[in-house]
Design a protein around this motif. Structure first.
Motif, PDB file in Angstrom:
ATOM      1  N   CYS A   8       0.843  -1.168   0.027  1.00 20.45           N
ATOM      2  CA  CYS A   8      -0.047  -0.067   0.011  1.00 20.45           C
ATOM      3  C   CYS A   8       0.934   1.140  -0.084  1.00 20.45           C
ATOM      4  O   CYS A   8       2.110   1.193   0.104  1.00 20.45           O
ATOM      5  CB  CYS A   8      -0.780   0.150   1.261  1.00 20.45           C
ATOM      6  SG  CYS A   8      -0.075   0.071   2.892  1.00 20.45           S
ATOM      7  N   THR A  57      -5.568  -5.408   7.211  1.00 15.88           N
ATOM      8  CA  THR A  57      -6.217  -4.934   6.055  1.00 15.88           C
ATOM      9  C   THR A  57      -7.672  -4.547   6.705  1.00 15.88           C
ATOM     10  O   THR A  57      -8.220  -5.542   7.602  1.00 15.88           O
ATOM     11  CB  THR A  57      -6.280  -5.719   4.851  1.00 15.88           C
ATOM     12  OG1 THR A  57      -6.952  -7.087   5.118  1.00 15.88           O
ATOM     13  CG2 THR A  57      -5.127  -5.922   4.078  1.00 15.88           C
ATOM     14  N   CYS A  66      -5.944  -0.842   2.916  1.00 16.71           N
ATOM     15  CA  CYS A  66      -5.109  -0.364   3.954  1.00 16.71           C
ATOM     16  C   CYS A  66      -5.853   0.532   4.705  1.00 16.71           C
ATOM     17  O   CYS A  66      -6.412   1.577   4.190  1.00 16.71           O
ATOM     18  CB  CYS A  66      -3.790   0.168   3.607  1.00 16.71           C
ATOM     19  SG  CYS A  66      -3.099   0.873   5.110  1.00 16.71           S
ATOM     20  N   SER A  71      -5.070   2.580   0.470  1.00 10.92           N
ATOM     21  CA  SER A  71      -4.843   1.734  -0.597  1.00 10.92           C
ATOM     22  C   SER A  71      -5.439   0.790  -0.979  1.00 10.92           C
ATOM     23  O   SER A  71      -5.825  -0.237  -0.166  1.00 10.92           O
ATOM     24  CB  SER A  71      -3.478   1.606  -0.657  1.00 10.92           C
ATOM     25  OG  SER A  71      -2.585   2.678  -0.870  1.00 10.92           O
ATOM     26  N   LEU A  73      -6.106  -2.761  -2.438  1.00 10.37           N
ATOM     27  CA  LEU A  73      -5.098  -3.665  -2.593  1.00 10.37           C
ATOM     28  C   LEU A  73      -5.472  -4.929  -3.215  1.00 10.37           C
ATOM     29  O   LEU A  73      -4.973  -5.589  -4.435  1.00 10.37           O
ATOM     30  CB  LEU A  73      -4.339  -3.975  -1.230  1.00 10.37           C
ATOM     31  CG  LEU A  73      -3.805  -2.969  -0.528  1.00 10.37           C
ATOM     32  CD1 LEU A  73      -3.389  -3.092   0.873  1.00 10.37           C
ATOM     33  CD2 LEU A  73      -2.351  -2.502  -1.461  1.00 10.37           C
ATOM     34  N   SER A  87      -0.663  -1.486  -7.475  1.00 10.43           N
ATOM     35  CA  SER A  87      -0.244  -1.656  -6.223  1.00 10.43           C
ATOM     36  C   SER A  87       1.340  -2.301  -6.166  1.00 10.43           C
ATOM     37  O   SER A  87       1.850  -2.610  -4.952  1.00 10.43           O
ATOM     38  CB  SER A  87      -0.960  -2.213  -4.981  1.00 10.43           C
ATOM     39  OG  SER A  87      -1.413  -3.431  -5.277  1.00 10.43           O
TER      40      SER A  87
END
Ligand SMILES: [Zn+2]
Ligand SMILES: [Zn+2]
Length: 126
Positions: A8, A57, A66, A71, A73, A87
């Protein structure tokens, strides 16, 4: 066997995928647009055993991100892992999409990717 790493934006979540993906695509659907804040997502799908991750997560509708930096993922279950390829640590990747989903939602300034299968909606909806 090739090992690819990703993370991330803040680095708290890291993951790796080994070997080549089962398939690589891009998706223009509304869900992908909203979750990414961009016009489409670029993703690859690996067998579950090819994927490993560390770090906490958060999850929304099966999509993991994240909780610190936001981010987007991956989504993973016991069968496969779908990775957001933006990513990955290395850019550009050497991965090329072979299909496009939800092309009815594609921005008008984007052209169909040459050679990629075009689906009006999801693959399974055809
Ligand atoms: Zn982060
Ligand atoms: Zn989508």
């Amino acid at each position: 066997m090739i090992l690819r790493h990703g993370s991330c934006r803040c680095g708290r979540v890291r993951y790796s995928v080994s070997g080549e993906p089962k398939r690589v695509g891009i998706c223009h659907c509304t869900d992908c647009r909203q979750e990414s804040g961009s016009a489409f997502t670029f993703f690859g799908i690996w067998e579950a055993e090819a994927f490993s991750a560390t770090g906490e997560t958060a999850i929304y509708e099966g999509r993991k991100f994240c909780p610190q930096c936001g981010s987007r993922l991956f989504s993973n279950d016991d069968v496969e892992a779908e990775i957001k390829l933006g990513s990955l640590d290395t850019a550009p990747t050497n991965l090329v999409p072979t299909y496009e989903l939800w092309v009815r939602r594609r921005e008008r300034w984007l052209q169909p990717l040459p050679g990629a299968e075009q689906y009006d909606q999801d693959r399974l909806a055809e």
